[in-house]
Design a protein around this motif. Structure first.
Motif, PDB file in Angstrom:
ATOM      1  N   LEU A 162      -8.608   9.660  -2.641  1.00 37.35           N
ATOM      2  CA  LEU A 162      -7.175   9.835  -2.390  1.00 37.35           C
ATOM      3  C   LEU A 162      -6.709   8.774  -1.399  1.00 37.35           C
ATOM      4  CD1 LEU A 162      -4.658  11.486  -2.999  1.00 37.35           C
ATOM      5  CD2 LEU A 162      -5.248  13.003  -1.099  1.00 37.35           C
ATOM      6  N   GLN A 163      -5.623   8.101  -1.735  1.00 36.37           N
ATOM      7  CA  GLN A 163      -5.124   7.005  -0.904  1.00 36.37           C
ATOM      8  C   GLN A 163      -3.626   6.865  -1.122  1.00 36.37           C
ATOM      9  OE1 GLN A 163      -6.553   3.224  -3.080  1.00 36.37           O
ATOM     10  NE2 GLN A 163      -7.765   4.898  -3.942  1.00 36.37           N
ATOM     11  N   ARG A 164      -2.990   6.165  -0.205  1.00 35.77           N
ATOM     12  CA  ARG A 164      -1.566   5.889  -0.352  1.00 35.77           C
ATOM     13  C   ARG A 164      -1.410   4.824  -1.432  1.00 35.77           C
ATOM     14  NH1 ARG A 164       3.102   6.015   3.155  1.00 35.77           N
ATOM     15  NH2 ARG A 164       4.398   4.162   2.909  1.00 35.77           N
ATOM     16  N   MET A 165      -0.493   5.034  -2.359  1.00 35.59           N
ATOM     17  CA  MET A 165      -0.278   4.063  -3.428  1.00 35.59           C
ATOM     18  C   MET A 165       0.136   2.712  -2.831  1.00 35.59           C
ATOM     19  SD  MET A 165       2.267   4.377  -6.714  1.00 35.59           S
ATOM     20  CE  MET A 165       3.807   4.162  -5.798  1.00 35.59           C
ATOM     21  N   VAL A 166      -0.512   1.666  -3.323  1.00 35.22           N
ATOM     22  CA  VAL A 166      -0.164   0.311  -2.892  1.00 35.22           C
ATOM     23  C   VAL A 166       0.506  -0.373  -4.084  1.00 35.22           C
ATOM     24  CG1 VAL A 166      -1.094  -1.893  -2.091  1.00 35.22           C
ATOM     25  CG2 VAL A 166      -2.110   0.249  -1.308  1.00 35.22           C
ATOM     26  N   GLY A 167       1.577  -1.107  -3.825  1.00 35.06           N
ATOM     27  CA  GLY A 167       2.308  -1.732  -4.913  1.00 35.06           C
ATOM     28  C   GLY A 167       1.459  -2.714  -5.709  1.00 35.06           C
ATOM     29  N   PHE A 168       1.603  -2.701  -7.037  1.00 34.84           N
ATOM     30  CA  PHE A 168       0.963  -3.692  -7.908  1.00 34.84           C
ATOM     31  C   PHE A 168       1.892  -4.910  -7.979  1.00 34.84           C
ATOM     32  CE2 PHE A 168      -1.035   0.282  -8.906  1.00 34.84           C
ATOM     33  CZ  PHE A 168      -2.357  -0.051  -9.175  1.00 34.84           C
ATOM     34  N   PRO A 169       1.368  -6.035  -8.471  1.00 34.20           N
ATOM     35  CA  PRO A 169       2.180  -7.273  -8.399  1.00 34.20           C
ATOM     36  C   PRO A 169       3.580  -7.159  -9.024  1.00 34.20           C
ATOM     37  CG  PRO A 169      -0.077  -7.794  -8.985  1.00 34.20           C
ATOM     38  CD  PRO A 169       0.010  -6.297  -8.938  1.00 34.20           C
ATOM     39  N   ASN A 170       3.716  -6.377 -10.103  1.00 36.02           N
ATOM     40  CA  ASN A 170       5.039  -6.294 -10.736  1.00 36.02           C
ATOM     41  C   ASN A 170       5.903  -5.172 -10.155  1.00 36.02           C
ATOM     42  OD1 ASN A 170       7.027  -7.032 -12.728  1.00 36.02           O
ATOM     43  ND2 ASN A 170       6.421  -5.216 -13.917  1.00 36.02           N
ATOM     44  N   ASP A 171       5.386  -4.424  -9.182  1.00 35.36           N
ATOM     45  CA  ASP A 171       6.152  -3.295  -8.633  1.00 35.36           C
ATOM     46  C   ASP A 171       7.275  -3.780  -7.720  1.00 35.36           C
ATOM     47  OD1 ASP A 171       4.157  -1.895  -9.859  1.00 35.36           O
ATOM     48  OD2 ASP A 171       3.525  -0.754  -8.087  1.00 35.36           O
ATOM     49  N   ALA A 172       8.332  -3.000  -7.643  1.00 35.79           N
ATOM     50  CA  ALA A 172       9.372  -3.202  -6.626  1.00 35.79           C
ATOM     51  C   ALA A 172       9.638  -1.821  -6.042  1.00 35.79           C
ATOM     52  CB  ALA A 172      10.624  -3.795  -7.251  1.00 35.79           C
TER      53      ALA A 172
END
Lengths: 438, 274
Positions: A162-172
């Motif tokens: 379980l972890q905090r979601m980290v943005g993927f390259p295409n995320d905003a």
């Protein structure tokens, strides 16, 4: 005479005379379509009359080894709500879980709402009437990474992945619709049933839960299957069938491998029979998509738009044969389905159970429609599951038409086994010793 | 205008019989708290009028610094008597409407009052051309003062005001939308909470007769809110700007505020009022 004519056109006196002159057999055939508009005065009608459903009493068990709302068939309406937990200490936290347990038990079962003095606000919003109909409702409770901070002494029992979601390259990612201490997934036959359940929970836990973000979605219904017809997945807002390669949710063995955390795994013991939930709010640029040639759309997805079949198949259920297509001449190497599920022995362990809904929110500042996919998936291992799959998808051509803007990672709690148990009990019990010494 | 207790009761409409399971509080029991509340409101609207005079004087003199300083404290007494002030919806709109209440926003011709002046003082950083809005605000406040003097207070509005004030906090104060240019929301926050607590205090004896635990829970939540607000008090007796309020404290305020709104919504019923 075509039967369809008599359904659609007003019946002239001449025609009526002809029809009435038919023999008994002929009259019986024609009769069904005639009684309504030709022989009887139409019954009074109200445009505001409620649509009819025979499924308002459908209900799902709340008690079980696993929570419901994961492997049961996805109904037409879904809603994901993320909360900040306002509890100040463990006592409050337990009260939160117990109150949630009590509300979910009632909401998933249905029944009459207790009446109170009319000088007081009613106990229930009343939007489903005085007797709450379960309407196939499931309420699924999951906890976020932030619940395991220093507030409640849960640090040492956090699920390993379980972890905090980290943005993927295409995320905003937009901060207002990301993460949360707790998520609740509502699924039922109608949006109103989900809203009713949410309002009940908000009203009953004002000092314990604060809504952080919420996203509703729908699934388009299809006509019932004809005999011999294979089941088909519903379409997303890009017009493609979504979920075609989902693992068989009736196969207990597959679900144990892919979806449910197993007893004796490297996860904390309390987490057994839970699952990891990944939620993504993925905006679709539908105007641009609708201006894209069909062959390009299909190449981007790797499926035929009409049938949902893979590029080398005939039906949706057909399995693409990438072995025969190493250069990607039939199904492009960077097509969505080929990257997501390369169908190799090694990538079988990356399979996830998807349970998505289509969402439509309003209009963006640029006048374009704000809609997309409320992506929800479950897996026994978040890293091998969603994170690996999404990492493989980074840079896919479909990104041109997508912008993930929110969501989060959560751990779906183990099921509530009976009426002595309550949601979150095993988590609290597992961490009890850590707070005594703290 | 003096009225006999019976005349007051008839005006209040509290002599009607009730089929409710809650025994209506004996009408005489409501006379004292309602008239005490009228005194409270009258004192506050007098303060409001005096403060508004000073505030608008500063604007008309072009004294930007003083006007800015007086803006949050002047509003405080308005916020604490909102349940009564809102009975006059025309004045409430001209005194306290916000930019987003108007389709044309700050350019709307009928956008007047505190927030129109707040926009000029804190967003435009000027008192220029604000005399007309200052005059209008002062005239509206004086009109409010005279209208309040002339009405009898409906008990259900008074008692319902405790919950209404917490609804105000929940709807516009927690989000920092009330004073969006000056960020002086904590003054309004305190005004709403004080006004709500005053009403609970006035009816406490009657409430305790029926439900002691209710009063204890409500008082505990008020105390929690006050404790968090106190963290943001400045040396001069004012408040920090709302952007300084930590995310953690905003959330910690949401729990007791929403619970107060929920609990106080039962106050009218508990006192047997319609």
């Amino acid at each position: 005479m075509k039967d369809s004519d008599s359904k659609n056109a007003p019946i002239s006196t001449d025609r009526r005379r002809v029809l009435m002159g038919l023999g008994a057999a002929g009259a019986a055939v024609a009769g069904a379509s005639l009684t309504g508009n030709a022989f009887a005065a139409p019954a009074p009608a109200q445009v505001t009359e409620a649509p009819k459903s025979e499924k308002t009493q459908d209900h799902n068990a709340f008690h079980g080894q696993h929570q419901n709302g994961i492997v049961n068939p996805r109904p037409a309406a879904g809603m994901m709500v993320s909360f900040d937990v306002l509890a100040q200490d463990r006592e409050d936290l337990e009260r939160m879980f117990r109150t949630l347990n009590e509300r979910i038990t009632f909401l998933m079962t249905g029944g009459a709402v207790p009446q109170v003095d009319p000088k007081l606000p009613p106990l229930d919003s009343g939007i489903l009437g005085p007797v709450v109909t379960p309407d196939n409702l499931t309420i699924t409770v999951s906890v976020g990474d932030s619940l395991f901070d220093d507030r409640f002494g849960l640090e040492s029992v956090k699920p390993k992945r379980l972890q905090r979601m980290v943005g993927f390259p295409n995320d905003a990612l937009e901060a207002d619709c990301c993460h949360g201490d707790l998520s609740i997934q509502f699924c039922s036959n109608a949006p109103d049933s989900n809203i009713h359940a949410l309002r009940d929970i908000v009203k009953n836990l004002p000092d314990l839960l604060l809504v952080r973000w919420k996203q509703e979605g729908t699934v388009p219904a299809q006509a019932p299957l004809k005999p011999g017809q294979a089941p088909e997945s519903a379409r997303n807002f890009l017009g493609f069938r979504d979920g075609s390669a989902n693992p068989d949710s009736n196969n207990q063995k597959t679900m144990n491998e892919l979806v449910w955390v197993q007893p004796g795994s490297d996860e904390p013991a309390w987490a057994a029979n839970g699952s990891y939930q990944a939620v993504r709010i993925i905006r679709n640029f539908v105007e641009r998509w609708d201006r894209t040639p069909l062959q390009e759309q299909e190449a981007i997805f790797g499926r035929v738009k009409t049938t949902g079949a893979p590029m080398d198949g005939k039906t949706e259920a057909d399995v693409p044969n990438y072995h025969n297509d190493p250069a990607g001449k039939i199904t492009k190497l960077d097509s969505h389905i080929r990257l997501a599920n390369p169908r190799t022995a090694e990538t079988q362990r990356n399979l996830i159970l998807r349970r998505p809904f289509n969402y439509s929110n309003g209009v963006n500042k640029n006048g374009q429609l704000d809609m997309g996919l409320l992506f929800i998936c479950y897996q026994a291992d978040l890293e091998k599951g969603f994170i690996t799959v999404q990492t493989r998808l980074n840079g896919e051509p479909l990104e041109e038409y997508l912008k993930p803007i929110g969501g989060g990672y959560f751990f779906t709690l183990p099921g509530v086994v009976d009426s002595n148990d309550f949601i979150g009990r095993s988590l609290l019990a597992a961490s009890a010793h850590t707070t005594k010494t703290a | 205008m003096k009225k006999s207790p019976l005349a007051l009761l008839l005006t209040f409409g509290v002599l009607q019989t009730s089929m409710s399971a809650f025994a209506a509080t004996a009408p005489l029991d409501l006379v004292t708290p309602v008239s005490d509340y009228k005194i409270y409101v009258t004192e506050n609207v007098d303060t409001l009028a005096a403060d508004t005079q000073k505030f608008t004087d500063a604007i008309k003199k072009g004294d930007l610094a003083t006007a800015k300083k007086l803006f949050p404290t002047t509003r405080l007494s308005y916020e604490s008597i909102e349940p009564i002030a809102e009975l006059f919806s025309d004045l409430d709109a001209s005194i306290d409407s916000r930019e987003d209440d108007h389709e044309n926003g700050v350019k709307a011709e009928d956008f007047t009052g505190f927030h129109r002046l707040e926009y000029a003082l804190f967003s435009q950083n000027t008192t220029k051309d604000q005399g007309v809005f200052a005059d209008k605000l002062l005239a509206d406040v004086k009109e409010l003062q005279s209208r309040i003097a002339g009405i009898t207070f409906p008990p259900e509005k008074v008692v319902g005001g405790a919950a209404a004030l917490m609804e105000e906090v929940a709807a516009t104060k927690l989000s920092g939308e009330e004073d969006r240019y000056s960020h002086t929301d904590l003054y309004d926050f305190q005004g709403n909470v004080d006004g709500s607590k005053k009403i609970v205090d006035l009816f406490k004896p009657q409430l305790e007769q029926s439900d002691k635990a209710f009063v204890a829970k409500v008082e505990k939540n008020f105390a929690t809110v006050d404790k968090i607000l106190a963290k943001y008090k400045t040396k001069d007796g004012g408040y920090e700007t709302y952007d300084k309020v930590k995310e953690q404290d905003r959330k910690a305020l949401a729990g007791p505020v929403n619970t107060l709104a929920e609990d106080l919504s039962q106050m009218r019923g508990k006192l047997g009022l319609n």
